[in-house]
Scaffold this motif. Sequence first.
Motif, PDB file in Angstrom:
ATOM      1  N   GLU A 181     -68.502   4.630  19.675  1.00 27.77           N
ATOM      2  CA  GLU A 181     -67.478   4.298  19.881  1.00 27.77           C
ATOM      3  C   GLU A 181     -67.668   2.843  20.655  1.00 27.77           C
ATOM      4  O   GLU A 181     -68.132   2.538  21.530  1.00 27.77           O
ATOM      5  CB  GLU A 181     -67.283   5.433  20.908  1.00 27.77           C
ATOM      6  CG  GLU A 181     -65.889   5.137  21.459  1.00 27.77           C
ATOM      7  CD  GLU A 181     -65.238   6.057  22.474  1.00 27.77           C
ATOM      8  OE1 GLU A 181     -64.534   7.419  21.737  1.00 27.77           O
ATOM      9  OE2 GLU A 181     -65.372   5.706  23.130  1.00 27.77           O
ATOM     10  N   ARG A 190     -59.702   0.875  21.342  1.00 25.97           N
ATOM     11  CA  ARG A 190     -60.944   2.246  21.268  1.00 25.97           C
ATOM     12  C   ARG A 190     -60.740   2.499  19.652  1.00 25.97           C
ATOM     13  O   ARG A 190     -60.213   2.316  19.336  1.00 25.97           O
ATOM     14  CB  ARG A 190     -60.634   3.521  22.428  1.00 25.97           C
ATOM     15  CG  ARG A 190     -62.431   4.070  22.032  1.00 25.97           C
ATOM     16  CD  ARG A 190     -61.766   5.068  22.806  1.00 25.97           C
ATOM     17  NE  ARG A 190     -60.446   6.484  22.630  1.00 25.97           N
ATOM     18  CZ  ARG A 190     -59.817   6.642  23.195  1.00 25.97           C
ATOM     19  NH1 ARG A 190     -59.621   5.859  24.521  1.00 25.97           N
ATOM     20  NH2 ARG A 190     -58.733   7.889  23.084  1.00 25.97           N
ATOM     21  N   SER A 212     -63.749   3.916  16.358  1.00 30.78           N
ATOM     22  CA  SER A 212     -65.027   4.784  16.395  1.00 30.78           C
ATOM     23  C   SER A 212     -65.475   4.623  15.528  1.00 30.78           C
ATOM     24  O   SER A 212     -64.158   4.240  14.353  1.00 30.78           O
ATOM     25  CB  SER A 212     -64.718   6.129  16.893  1.00 30.78           C
ATOM     26  OG  SER A 212     -63.972   6.555  16.193  1.00 30.78           O
TER      27      SER A 212
END
Length: 216
Positions: A28, A187, A189
């Motif tokens: 992440e 964000r 991931s």
Amino acid sequence: MVLVFYIVISIILTILNLAFLISISELELDIKNLQMSNINKKRNNEKIQIKVSLKIGNFHWLGIKITKTKLATIYAKMNEKQYKKNITNKDLQRQAIEDVKVFLKDKDIRHQFKETKIKIEKLDTRIFVATKNYIATSYLVAIISIIISNILPHVVDKKVNLEQDIFYQIKPIYNPINMYSVQANIRISTKIIKVLKDIYGMKKTKEKLKIDVQPV
């Protein structure tokens, strides 16, 4: 002797457990306060915070935080290492071009990268653009909006609440100057095992290409 045996077994088990955790983890990357502008470059990323972590589900079991100060330190060390090895910017550009060539030549690598699904879990970004031509500014804003709107459906995590977690805004600035400003929190991931496979695959393909071009 028995103590040494237990120590060795403990080390082996620790390594195996760590390898297992990594294999099932996601990588992440959480970036906050990203700011980039060609107007006041000294203040770019002044409050940036980057967190790189490994997670299983929502449990983050390993992570590192990077601030602008740490980024500057890393950049300085990279420059120092580059200087000691007598590596120029042209060498780095040449290496980047070689990597692109490897990617374009090898179908397996392209397929592998395609399978490495990068998921956007959170996005909050504002982009401001201006050109000396007002009509060109309007077209540029429209083009950027179309590109983002076409990419997002393929990379946004299916579990994400679109209304709460995904926001982007592209605004024109009608001043007769060439400028841009980007403010973002993001964000993302992806599976760590797939990233490692990509890196290994690129390395092996580059080595193979070097062997193939060697004179007989």
